[in-house]
Design a protein around this motif. Structure first.
Motif, PDB file in Angstrom:
ATOM      1  N   ALA A 192       0.911  -1.206   0.000  1.00 45.50           N
ATOM      2  CA  ALA A 192       0.116   0.099   0.110  1.00 45.50           C
ATOM      3  C   ALA A 192       0.814   1.470  -0.051  1.00 45.50           C
ATOM      4  O   ALA A 192       0.558   2.232  -0.795  1.00 45.50           O
ATOM      5  N   LEU A 193       1.796   1.218   0.939  1.00 46.91           N
ATOM      6  CA  LEU A 193       2.943   2.345   0.683  1.00 46.91           C
ATOM      7  C   LEU A 193       3.574   2.452  -0.478  1.00 46.91           C
ATOM      8  O   LEU A 193       3.721   3.515  -0.929  1.00 46.91           O
ATOM      9  N   ALA A 226       9.473  11.024  -3.073  1.00 48.36           N
ATOM     10  CA  ALA A 226       8.716  10.070  -3.199  1.00 48.36           C
ATOM     11  C   ALA A 226       9.594   8.694  -3.426  1.00 48.36           C
ATOM     12  O   ALA A 226       9.037   7.355  -3.031  1.00 48.36           O
ATOM     13  N   ARG A 227      10.771   8.824  -4.150  1.00 46.81           N
ATOM     14  CA  ARG A 227      11.443   7.763  -4.307  1.00 46.81           C
ATOM     15  C   ARG A 227      12.256   7.069  -3.035  1.00 46.81           C
ATOM     16  O   ARG A 227      12.391   6.124  -2.840  1.00 46.81           O
ATOM     17  N   LEU A 228      12.622   8.061  -2.159  1.00 42.63           N
ATOM     18  CA  LEU A 228      12.787   7.595  -0.713  1.00 42.63           C
ATOM     19  C   LEU A 228      11.652   6.677  -0.076  1.00 42.63           C
ATOM     20  O   LEU A 228      11.959   5.661   0.509  1.00 42.63           O
ATOM     21  N   LEU A 229      10.798   7.244   0.001  1.00 42.34           N
ATOM     22  CA  LEU A 229       9.303   6.626   0.470  1.00 42.34           C
ATOM     23  C   LEU A 229       9.244   5.191  -0.358  1.00 42.34           C
ATOM     24  O   LEU A 229       9.058   4.123   0.400  1.00 42.34           O
ATOM     25  N   GLN A 230       9.304   5.114  -1.433  1.00 37.59           N
ATOM     26  CA  GLN A 230       9.013   4.040  -2.542  1.00 37.59           C
ATOM     27  C   GLN A 230      10.122   2.854  -1.970  1.00 37.59           C
ATOM     28  O   GLN A 230       9.722   1.614  -1.805  1.00 37.59           O
ATOM     29  N   PHE A 279       6.152   5.254 -13.218  1.00 34.25           N
ATOM     30  CA  PHE A 279       5.630   5.272 -11.817  1.00 34.25           C
ATOM     31  C   PHE A 279       4.193   4.953 -11.634  1.00 34.25           C
ATOM     32  O   PHE A 279       3.637   3.850 -10.901  1.00 34.25           O
ATOM     33  N   PHE A 280       3.489   5.256 -12.770  1.00 32.84           N
ATOM     34  CA  PHE A 280       1.694   5.083 -12.887  1.00 32.84           C
ATOM     35  C   PHE A 280       1.616   3.746 -13.006  1.00 32.84           C
ATOM     36  O   PHE A 280       0.662   3.265 -12.498  1.00 32.84           O
ATOM     37  N   VAL A 281       2.520   2.990 -13.573  1.00 33.47           N
ATOM     38  CA  VAL A 281       2.025   1.557 -14.158  1.00 33.47           C
ATOM     39  C   VAL A 281       2.026   0.730 -12.681  1.00 33.47           C
ATOM     40  O   VAL A 281       1.265  -0.300 -12.707  1.00 33.47           O
ATOM     41  N   ASN A 282       2.951   1.075 -11.570  1.00 37.52           N
ATOM     42  CA  ASN A 282       2.663   0.154 -10.278  1.00 37.52           C
ATOM     43  C   ASN A 282       1.268   0.484  -9.881  1.00 37.52           C
ATOM     44  O   ASN A 282       1.107  -0.499  -8.980  1.00 37.52           O
ATOM     45  N   ILE A 283       0.333   1.517  -9.943  1.00 39.12           N
ATOM     46  CA  ILE A 283      -0.722   1.608  -9.035  1.00 39.12           C
ATOM     47  C   ILE A 283      -1.787   0.538  -9.378  1.00 39.12           C
ATOM     48  O   ILE A 283      -2.415  -0.009  -8.308  1.00 39.12           O
ATOM     49  N   PRO A 284      -2.203   0.316 -10.608  1.00 40.82           N
ATOM     50  CA  PRO A 284      -3.378  -0.896 -10.596  1.00 40.82           C
ATOM     51  C   PRO A 284      -2.705  -2.167 -10.128  1.00 40.82           C
ATOM     52  O   PRO A 284      -3.147  -3.164  -9.424  1.00 40.82           O
ATOM     53  N   VAL A 285      -1.445  -2.451 -10.345  1.00 33.42           N
ATOM     54  CA  VAL A 285      -1.017  -3.746 -10.035  1.00 33.42           C
ATOM     55  C   VAL A 285      -0.841  -3.748  -8.398  1.00 33.42           C
ATOM     56  O   VAL A 285      -1.059  -4.732  -7.725  1.00 33.42           O
ATOM     57  N   SER A 332       4.324   5.642  -5.617  1.00 29.91           N
ATOM     58  CA  SER A 332       4.605   5.399  -6.756  1.00 29.91           C
ATOM     59  C   SER A 332       3.770   6.564  -7.628  1.00 29.91           C
ATOM     60  O   SER A 332       3.999   7.196  -8.267  1.00 29.91           O
ATOM     61  N   ALA A 333       2.389   6.713  -6.994  1.00 26.99           N
ATOM     62  CA  ALA A 333       1.483   7.826  -7.419  1.00 26.99           C
ATOM     63  C   ALA A 333       2.019   9.186  -7.170  1.00 26.99           C
ATOM     64  O   ALA A 333       2.061  10.033  -8.009  1.00 26.99           O
ATOM     65  N   LEU A 334       2.789   9.195  -5.871  1.00 24.91           N
ATOM     66  CA  LEU A 334       3.417  10.669  -5.727  1.00 24.91           C
ATOM     67  C   LEU A 334       4.429  10.998  -6.629  1.00 24.91           C
ATOM     68  O   LEU A 334       4.741  12.015  -7.107  1.00 24.91           O
ATOM     69  N   ALA A 335       5.395   9.843  -6.957  1.00 27.80           N
ATOM     70  CA  ALA A 335       6.419  10.240  -8.024  1.00 27.80           C
ATOM     71  C   ALA A 335       5.961  10.581  -9.213  1.00 27.80           C
ATOM     72  O   ALA A 335       6.539  11.475 -10.065  1.00 27.80           O
ATOM     73  N   GLY A 336       4.911   9.851  -9.844  1.00 27.96           N
ATOM     74  CA  GLY A 336       4.604  10.051 -11.036  1.00 27.96           C
ATOM     75  C   GLY A 336       3.967  11.480 -11.144  1.00 27.96           C
ATOM     76  O   GLY A 336       3.641  12.074 -12.273  1.00 27.96           O
ATOM     77  N   LEU A 337       3.233  12.008 -10.272  1.00 27.78           N
ATOM     78  CA  LEU A 337       2.735  13.374 -10.040  1.00 27.78           C
ATOM     79  C   LEU A 337       3.729  14.522  -9.533  1.00 27.78           C
ATOM     80  O   LEU A 337       3.272  15.736  -9.610  1.00 27.78           O
ATOM     81  N   ALA A 338       4.945  14.336  -9.450  1.00 28.73           N
ATOM     82  CA  ALA A 338       5.835  15.076  -9.146  1.00 28.73           C
ATOM     83  C   ALA A 338       6.084  16.264  -9.958  1.00 28.73           C
ATOM     84  O   ALA A 338       6.079  16.230 -11.246  1.00 28.73           O
TER      85      ALA A 338
END
Length: 488
Positions: free
Chosen positions: A96-97, A117-121, A184-190, A102-108
């Motif tokens: 979940a995190l 976002a990458r550190l959190l990821q 990064f966005f490709v990770n969201i649905p998965v 990943s969403a935050l990284a894609g919206l940067a």
């Protein structure tokens, strides 16, 4: 299980719901693939990020290396948390995190946003991965672990090698300006699907005494400081001052303090990591092989991507396609290696390491004999396929053998320490091999082919050191077997 006594190998009994455990493994492998893919997929997106966000070289270095840094920091602690509190909770939280990050990284919209976002990821990826190895230890027993560990090995090898290809495809589809966001966005649905299925399929919290569920906070702090100080100068290549290397001995001192603390703590409660696991030859030498092999293995894709894109002007997509033979060979051999590792043992790993070295040296010879730099992806395809086949006989079988004697209550922390070594090896390998690449480039007046061949030889030499460790394990094992057959 209290660790006040000597650790025992995991037992041979297994769960009864065969279909459910394979479904749970499938969810874990998808999550592992997604998180490990993000180690390499971002490399080909760097030029697009640079143009879109106006990032400095230091910013881009943090985007690439910050992920690996926080990934390595939390592995052992997250593994121990899964052992004590249940792998399902840790796995679902981590995925979940990772999805949110990943969403935050894609919206940067700025380099600082993307770095955070990458550190959190990376931290989320470090929470997820030891749960997958621990899950295999928990759901499978004895020789039947070979197949799931083979699949995990294929996942590790393929995700690392295929990252540039998928990154190139996403950038080609999304466009040069914003294609990097889809990395990064490709990770969201998965990630969303993995959260739902993980909660439904993974086993719930194990029944353990309350005392064994306490976390060793001092151990967490000492290990975190030690790993941070060792990794930081390795992953931050833009730090030019030589004084940065003073952090490495400081980190080793912190790790020595961690070891001393864990020995004392183990007399009273369950430690963060039971150092007596290194008393198993399979774990100690297997962890050493993994650390050294990843030092050479991960660096290959780093320098090959630089050579193809920066040196020869190939697109990100073509650069990714050029690495595909390695990924295919690794996938095929990993599945096979997992099935036959119990029959051949560590000699199988030694054969794999030798095959990787031969494949990489062949790449150097082919490029040295080739007229000019034309058709490099075609010329290197066959030897990279050979190296990939060898790699598949290393990662999965070595992981199976290394974790074979780890008790189930310590499966997560044992796997976390193994993967921490892999992250440190990867960072050290990229630093060393990358330094040779850039120094060779400077001394050869910008000859990328020369720089690539010399740095690839260093990567092959590092992998040869792992081969020496594997051969040592084989020799010691045969001597022990001979002593057992002829006692006295």
């Amino acid at each position: 299980m209290s660790t006040a006594g000597t650790p025992r190998p995991a037992d041979a009994s297994g769960p009864t719901d065969d279909r459910r455990r394979w479904q749970a493994l499938g969810v874990g492998l998808v999550a592992a693939f997604m998180t490990l893919l993000d180690v390499s997929i971002v490399n080909v997106a760097v030029p697009s990020m640079d143009r879109a966000l106006g990032a400095s070289p230091s910013d881009l270095q943090w985007v690439l290396s910050g992920y690996a840094l926080t990934f390595g920091l939390v592995l052992v602690s997250a593994g121990r948390f899964g052992d004590a509190r249940g792998r399902r909770s840790a796995f679902v939280f981590g995925i979940a995190l990772f999805t949110v990050a990943s969403a935050l990284a894609g919206l940067a919209t700025s380099p600082a946003w993307l770095i955070a976002a990458r550190l959190l990821q990376g931290a989320a990826a470090g929470v997820v991965n030891p749960q997958v190895s621990g899950l295999i230890q928990e759901l499978f027993r004895g020789p039947e672990r070979g197949r799931p560990f083979g699949l995990l090995g294929a996942t590790i090898g393929v995700s690392t090698a295929v990252g540039p290809l998928l990154g190139g495809l996403l950038i080609a589809i999304g466009g040069e300006e914003h294609g990097w966001r889809w990395v990064f966005f490709v990770n969201i649905p998965v990630g969303v699907v993995a959260v739902v299925l993980g909660w439904r399929l993974l086993p719930s919290r194990p029944a353990q005494p309350r005392d064994s569920r306490r976390l060793d906070l001092v151990g967490v702090l000492l290990l975190g400081i030690g790993v941070l100080l060792v990794l930081l100068p390795l992953v931050q290549q833009d730090w030019r001052t030589p004084t940065k290397w003073l952090l490495v001995p400081a980190g080793l001192v912190a790790l020595a303090g961690f070891g001393a603390w864990e020995r004392w703590y183990a007399r009273h409660r369950d430690p963060l990591f039971d150092l007596r696991l290194f008393g198993f030859r399979s774990y100690a030498l297997g962890a050493l092989i993994a650390l050294v092999y990843f030092g050479g293995f991960t660096a290959i894709f780093f320098i090959f991507t630089l050579y193809l894109q920066n040196g020869l002007g190939y697109s990100a997509l073509v650069a990714g396609l050029a690495i595909t033979p390695f990924a295919l060979g690794s996938a095929v051999a990993s599945a096979l290696g997992g099935r036959i590792v119990d029959r051949f043992g560590r000699p199988l790993v030694a054969v794999g390491l030798l095959t990787v070295v031969i494949g990489l040296v062949t790449v150097v010879v082919v490029l040295d004999l080739a007229p000019g730099d034309a058709a490099v992806p075609w010329l290197t395809a066959a030897p990279l396929l050979l190296a990939g086949l060898g790699s598949g006989l290393v990662i999965a079988p070595n992981q199976t053998l290394t974790l074979a004697q780890v008790p189930i209550p310590q499966a997560g922390s044992g796997a976390g320490m193994l993967q921490t070594g892999q992250r440190i090896g990867s960072a050290a390998g990229i630093a060393a091999v990358g330094s040779v690449f850039f120094s060779s480039l400077a001394t050869s007046d910008g000859d990328f082919s020369f720089a690539f061949r010399h740095s690839l030889l260093l990567a092959a030499g590092v992998i040869a050191l792992a081969l020496v460790a594997a051969l040592l394990d084989v020799a010691v094992g045969r001597r022990a077997d001979a002593a057992g057959r002829h006692p006295g």
